[in-house]
Each structure stands twice: as C-alpha cells, then as structure tokens.
Design a protein around this motif. Structure first.
Motif, PDB file in Angstrom:
ATOM      1  N   SER A   1      -8.562   4.177  -4.924  1.00 40.88           N
ATOM      2  CA  SER A   1      -7.961   4.498  -6.213  1.00 40.88           C
ATOM      3  C   SER A   1      -6.757   5.408  -5.988  1.00 40.88           C
ATOM      4  O   SER A   1      -6.897   6.474  -5.369  1.00 40.88           O
ATOM      5  N   PRO A   2      -5.561   5.025  -6.436  1.00 40.16           N
ATOM      6  CA  PRO A   2      -4.383   5.899  -6.262  1.00 40.16           C
ATOM      7  C   PRO A   2      -4.587   7.289  -6.862  1.00 40.16           C
ATOM      8  O   PRO A   2      -4.153   8.289  -6.281  1.00 40.16           O
ATOM      9  N   ARG A   3      -5.262   7.355  -8.012  1.00 43.68           N
ATOM     10  CA  ARG A   3      -5.500   8.662  -8.641  1.00 43.68           C
ATOM     11  C   ARG A   3      -6.438   9.510  -7.785  1.00 43.68           C
ATOM     12  O   ARG A   3      -6.256  10.722  -7.658  1.00 43.68           O
TER      13      ARG A   3
ATOM     14  N   ARG B   1      -7.223  13.989  -3.995  1.00 46.19           N
ATOM     15  CA  ARG B   1      -7.681  14.510  -2.700  1.00 46.19           C
ATOM     16  C   ARG B   1      -6.568  15.286  -1.997  1.00 46.19           C
ATOM     17  O   ARG B   1      -6.824  16.321  -1.373  1.00 46.19           O
ATOM     18  N   VAL B   2      -5.353  14.775  -2.087  1.00 48.12           N
ATOM     19  CA  VAL B   2      -4.223  15.493  -1.487  1.00 48.12           C
ATOM     20  C   VAL B   2      -4.085  16.867  -2.126  1.00 48.12           C
ATOM     21  O   VAL B   2      -3.951  17.886  -1.429  1.00 48.12           O
TER      22      VAL B   2
ATOM     23  N   ILE C   1       0.840  -1.203   0.000  1.00 45.71           N
ATOM     24  CA  ILE C   1       0.000   0.000   0.000  1.00 45.71           C
ATOM     25  C   ILE C   1       0.871   1.249   0.000  1.00 45.71           C
ATOM     26  O   ILE C   1       0.604   2.217  -0.722  1.00 45.71           O
ATOM     27  N   ALA C   2       1.939   1.238   0.802  1.00 46.69           N
ATOM     28  CA  ALA C   2       2.848   2.381   0.836  1.00 46.69           C
ATOM     29  C   ALA C   2       3.486   2.615  -0.528  1.00 46.69           C
ATOM     30  O   ALA C   2       3.636   3.765  -0.964  1.00 46.69           O
ATOM     31  N   ASP C   3       3.846   1.524  -1.216  1.00 48.97           N
ATOM     32  CA  ASP C   3       4.416   1.651  -2.561  1.00 48.97           C
ATOM     33  C   ASP C   3       3.431   2.316  -3.511  1.00 48.97           C
ATOM     34  O   ASP C   3       3.799   3.184  -4.316  1.00 48.97           O
ATOM     35  N   THR C   4       2.183   1.893  -3.440  1.00 50.27           N
ATOM     36  CA  THR C   4       1.149   2.445  -4.322  1.00 50.27           C
ATOM     37  C   THR C   4       0.959   3.938  -4.071  1.00 50.27           C
ATOM     38  O   THR C   4       0.861   4.740  -5.010  1.00 50.27           O
ATOM     39  N   ILE C   5       0.911   4.319  -2.790  1.00 52.24           N
ATOM     40  CA  ILE C   5       0.730   5.739  -2.449  1.00 52.24           C
ATOM     41  C   ILE C   5       1.936   6.553  -2.924  1.00 52.24           C
ATOM     42  O   ILE C   5       1.781   7.634  -3.497  1.00 52.24           O
ATOM     43  N   SER C   6       3.123   6.039  -2.666  1.00 48.84           N
ATOM     44  CA  SER C   6       4.342   6.747  -3.087  1.00 48.84           C
ATOM     45  C   SER C   6       4.346   6.987  -4.584  1.00 48.84           C
ATOM     46  O   SER C   6       4.639   8.101  -5.055  1.00 48.84           O
ATOM     47  N   TYR C   7       4.026   5.953  -5.335  1.00 51.43           N
ATOM     48  CA  TYR C   7       4.032   6.081  -6.801  1.00 51.43           C
ATOM     49  C   TYR C   7       3.022   7.120  -7.258  1.00 51.43           C
ATOM     50  O   TYR C   7       3.323   7.985  -8.089  1.00 51.43           O
ATOM     51  N   ALA C   8       1.802   7.057  -6.694  1.00 50.75           N
ATOM     52  CA  ALA C   8       0.752   7.991  -7.101  1.00 50.75           C
ATOM     53  C   ALA C   8       1.138   9.434  -6.802  1.00 50.75           C
ATOM     54  O   ALA C   8       0.921  10.335  -7.632  1.00 50.75           O
TER      55      ALA C   8
ATOM     56  N   VAL D   1      -9.746   8.321   3.193  1.00 53.64           N
ATOM     57  CA  VAL D   1      -9.942   7.415   2.060  1.00 53.64           C
ATOM     58  C   VAL D   1     -10.028   6.003   2.620  1.00 53.64           C
ATOM     59  O   VAL D   1      -9.188   5.609   3.438  1.00 53.64           O
ATOM     60  N   SER D   2     -11.035   5.262   2.207  1.00 56.83           N
ATOM     61  CA  SER D   2     -11.204   3.889   2.686  1.00 56.83           C
ATOM     62  C   SER D   2     -10.487   2.918   1.757  1.00 56.83           C
ATOM     63  O   SER D   2     -10.511   3.073   0.533  1.00 56.83           O
ATOM     64  N   LYS D   3      -9.830   1.927   2.348  1.00 56.86           N
ATOM     65  CA  LYS D   3      -9.190   0.870   1.566  1.00 56.86           C
ATOM     66  C   LYS D   3     -10.250  -0.132   1.116  1.00 56.86           C
ATOM     67  O   LYS D   3     -11.164  -0.435   1.895  1.00 56.86           O
TER      68      LYS D   3
END
Length: 224
Positions: free
Chosen positions: A105-107, A112-113, A14-21, A100-102
């Motif tokens: 969507s990374p996008r 939202r950020v 999950i951290a990888d996905t957030i970092s990439y996005a 954001v609930s798991k």
C-alpha cells in the motif's frame, strides 16, 4: 535538514507509485535503477532516507546495504517481492530499519517512512563531547586534536560514536566496517581497536573510551 529520499527500484511503475506517495507527504524524491549508482549518489550525501529494492539488475539490495553501512547510517526501508521470512530477517540483521513486501500500500509505505524518521531522528544521540566528527573531511578530533586514522580506523571509530554505549560483536563490526574486504578475520577487529586505543592515549594517556566486553565485543563508553 534534507527532505530527499532516494528510491532504488528498477521497475518504473513501482518507482512512480513510491515517488507519488512520498511527494504527497512533502518529500523530494530521486530515483535510480542500479545498486552501484545508488552507492555513488549516497556517497555524495544530501539524502534523508533510502527506499531500496532487494532485487536489482546489477547487485542485490542486501549488498548495497552492506556497502552503505560502511560509510553511512542513513535509514533504509527494504522493498522485497519475496515472502520468505529468511530474506526479511537477513535484511534487518544487516542494518535495514524496516521492510515492505510487494505488492504494498503506498499510504502504508509513506507512513512507515515517517515512522522510521521520527524514531531514528528523535533517538539518535549526539557524539560524546570530547569527540568531533567532520564528515566531509572524514576526520575525527579527540579533545580538539585531529587523529591520524586509517580508512578502517575512521569507519570503526565513527560507528562507535554514532552508537555510543552500544556493544558491537566482532561479527557485527566485520559486517559494518570491513564488508567486502579481502582476508579479514576477527583478529582484524582486535588489531584496529588496539591501534585506535593507542592513538587516543597519545592525546590523553588516561583515556580509555573504547571498552572491551568479554565474550560480547566492544563499545564506546559514556564520555564526560
């Protein structure tokens, strides 16, 4: 302005996905897996935003946010695997900017950020001109004179300055300033407001910037 985002998430995928996005959107990301580690990093400063998981191995994301709000108003987006509305409400009530609930969507998360930053950075009012806040020294000047403040007096006055004219209830002030403190009561707020007023009047006998709203709480009045 720093473009760093701290990701507090103990699941590597999950951290990888957030970092990439976020990095695709131009942010610089740093990661940690523990709430206490996150608080130490945040105290050092240099971050623009926090993505915070509710379920951490050591302390909950809720507790991280409560402690964070005693020294920073950095925007926070909660990540939660829980679908119950009560958890989302609790997060927002204690100072989160959104959630954001798991699975997510990374996008959507990146959008939202961006949206939260546009809203908070555009809408953050400056401190009233008669006050100067030195974040590094944790010192506040009033009309050019440094105030000798206790830890809680500093945190209380700083909160008022960051949100001028907002009315804070005693319970809200307890949550934001005295979270985790032992043997604190509503009277604690009243006592600290009284001592703050005395210190401000020692600089300017006519000054009364902290206003009492009967049945509601306190606010910092608009300063000329």
């Amino acid at each position: 302005m720093s473009n760093d985002v701290l990701i507090v998430e103990d699941e590597p995928a999950i951290a990888d996905t957030i970092s990439y996005a976020l990095e695709t959107e131009g942010f610089i990301t740093r990661r940690c897996t523990l709430g206490r580690e996150a608080l130490e990093l945040l105290k050092e400063g240099g971050f623009r935003f926090v993505v915070l998981d509710v379920g951490l191995p050591d302390i909950s994301g809720f507790e991280v946010l409560r402690r964070l709000r005693t020294f920073s108003d950095l925007p926070v987006l909660f990540l939660t695997a829980r679908g119950e509305e009560v958890d989302r409400v609790v997060g927002l009530e204690i100072g989160a900017d959104d959630y954001v609930s798991k699975p997510f969507s990374p996008r959507e998360l990146a959008a939202r950020v961006r949206g939260i930053l546009r809203r908070t950075e555009r809408g953050t009012p400056p401190a009233p001109p008669r006050f100067e806040v030195d974040e590094n020294a944790r010192r506040i000047r009033f009309q050019g004179q440094a105030l000798e403040l206790t830890r809680y007096e500093y945190q209380l006055l700083r909160l008022f300055l960051v949100h001028p004219e907002r009315i804070w209830s005693r319970n809200e002030l307890m949550e934001r300033v005295w979270s985790g403190a032992e043997e604190s009561t509503d009277r604690t707020v009243d006592t600290h407001v009284k001592t703050l007023r005395a210190k401000l009047r020692a600089v300017d006998p006519e000054a009364d910037p902290i206003q009492t709203h009967r049945g509601q709480g306190y606010s910092l009045g608009k300063q000329s």
